[in-house]
Design an enzyme around this catalytic site. Sequence first.
Site, PDB file in Angstrom:
ATOM      1  N   HIS A 110       0.835  -1.211   0.000  1.00  0.00           N
ATOM      2  CA  HIS A 110       0.000   0.000   0.000  1.00  0.00           C
ATOM      3  C   HIS A 110       0.869   1.260   0.000  1.00  0.00           C
ATOM      4  CE1 HIS A 110      -3.710   2.261   1.326  1.00  0.00           C
ATOM      5  NE2 HIS A 110      -2.778   3.093   1.774  1.00  0.00           N
ATOM      6  N   GLU A 111       1.817   1.328   0.947  1.00  0.00           N
ATOM      7  CA  GLU A 111       2.639   2.526   1.077  1.00  0.00           C
ATOM      8  C   GLU A 111       3.607   2.677  -0.095  1.00  0.00           C
ATOM      9  OE1 GLU A 111       1.730   4.647   3.076  1.00  0.00           O
ATOM     10  OE2 GLU A 111       0.547   3.491   4.506  1.00  0.00           O
ATOM     11  N   HIS A 160       1.873   4.567  -2.784  1.00  0.00           N
ATOM     12  CA  HIS A 160       1.949   6.016  -2.595  1.00  0.00           C
ATOM     13  C   HIS A 160       3.328   6.532  -3.018  1.00  0.00           C
ATOM     14  CE1 HIS A 160      -1.868   6.670  -0.724  1.00  0.00           C
ATOM     15  NE2 HIS A 160      -1.621   5.951   0.338  1.00  0.00           N
TER      16      HIS A 160
END
Length: 622
Positions: free
Chosen positions: A407-408, A411
Amino acid sequence: MRTMCCVLLATWMSIVPLHTQAAKANIEPEYTWNIADIYPSQAAFHKDYKAVEDALPQLSSYQGKLHDETNVATLFALNEKLSRKLEKLSLYAHLQQDINIEDKTAAHLKAKVETLASRYAAATAFIEPELLALPKDKLTAIKNSKHLKQYKRYFDELLEQKAHTLSKKEEQLLARIAPITNDPENIYNNASRGDYTPPVMHTPDGKTIQLTEGNYVKALEHPDRDYRKRAFQTFFHSYESIKNTSAATLYASVKADELYAKARRYPSGLDAALSSDDVPKHVFTNLITSVNNHLPSLHRYIELRKQVLRVEKVHSYDMYVPLVSQSVAKTMKFSISEAQELILKGLQPLGKEYVSNVRHAFEHRWLDVYPRPKKYTGAYNTGAYDTHPFLLLNYDNSLDGMLTIAHEIGHAMNSVYTNQKQPYYYSGQSIFTAEVASTANEWLMMDYLMQRAKTDEEKLYLLNQQIDQIRGTVYTQVMYSEFERAIHKKVGQGESLTAEELNTLWLNLLKKYYGPAYAADPEAALGWLRIPHFYDAFYVYKYATSLAASFELVKQIKEDPTGTATKRYLRFLSAGTSDDPIPLLQKAGVDMTSPEPLNNLFTYFDSLVNEMEKILRKQGNL
């Protein structure tokens, strides 16, 4: 898009904080940040600090001179130079403190930067008000100047904002009362965190625990149904003491939103909130309509839950207990090196360049991996335009931990691609699009894991995870959005919001969303007062739209052997805020003004429930 008078440090927090394991000792440097990538020494830090400090009077000297396009262009160039330095200064200080909250040197540097940022904000506060005070034809002429071509979109948005800008005296009045509009949330926080004491209860093995949020979640996952019920009732009864205060603060917050919207000539608080994201109103209303049309799919899943748990009705305290053996979770453990290799394999549909960039992040200390004493909890990605991203983790070898890395890193790659292609002022991401890049990675990883599941139990565990992800991120957040729309409408029509009225509204929504197999316990009516997001009006719907958009993009990538969909997606990652969120997604291949992305997501949800039901029947659990 970055404004002309404030620094944006791009930080994206995980939606669900990690459960932190015991801190590791003697952590290898390769699993920690290299802060020297920002500044090689504190001397370099102080050099930039002094450069910004010395230039502040120069910024202020342009006040009263923005009717001239040359002055505007010169000011913008200087402002960008200083803003970029201030971003790096802020990043350097706050990363060091997040590693160790008791680091006195870091605390000193952070305080210095915060003071400097405040002075910088004061020095640049005149820019937008002065530009907005210009006649429309003059502002348009400045926008069309050859010296300011790169700021065209900024001026387009400024001209849109002009329609909602008041006279100088009215703007000053709104500015003076703005701090008061935060009071309802502050009072709510004091009541729900400061004055509220979590209740105490006994566990099935005789231990005494305090029902903090973390312990409450664990209790709802416990196989003992009587214990779950007891925990649920104890937890919600404890909120009775602050329900009236919470109703009053929410009412005051909504009144402030509606007053602000009317003052700025918006039809409603909803219109004002959507305008700030450049999102058309029908995107929001279509979302609620689409989800309501697919409530039978959620009802079917609740019915399946009822059958597997062998209960007469599914109560609120039955919604989180896993439908599969938790022994599987114990086997799905990944060391950090295993997690990284899985992620590199799972993200291959995004192409060699993307995977190479992720590998570079893993190998060059972009991640601070493990928990340790005094370190910030949870997970986030942050960075500055002139640095690479930095990912804070508290990795615990779990499936959730591995998905959090994916997920990170989504980003982070969004920032990498954007910063390579966009000038500084278009290098951020709107909240509406930011979670697309992160959740796309989660879709790819779960798809990869489900394809390689070795047993039915593993497959069931992953199916359960995926179903609950969609339920929590789409159905639940849209239910919250319906609640928000209803309370804003009531206040906009001059009606009240008492605790009893809020309870009734919340309970009716629970019944509608979860269907005939669900029993709406009276205690569940207080659920509204546990959602702090309601004090940031019409925020939560973006979780649902982001998940639907990322699902559609990943679906196209997987189904396109030519790689065209992947190229479109990478261009989307590179777009920053160069356009409004909806057009950016349309260029990538997904139209959020259409119900199709949500329809496709719900079709997938149905397929997951079908597959889960099939395996459970095969095992004799239905």
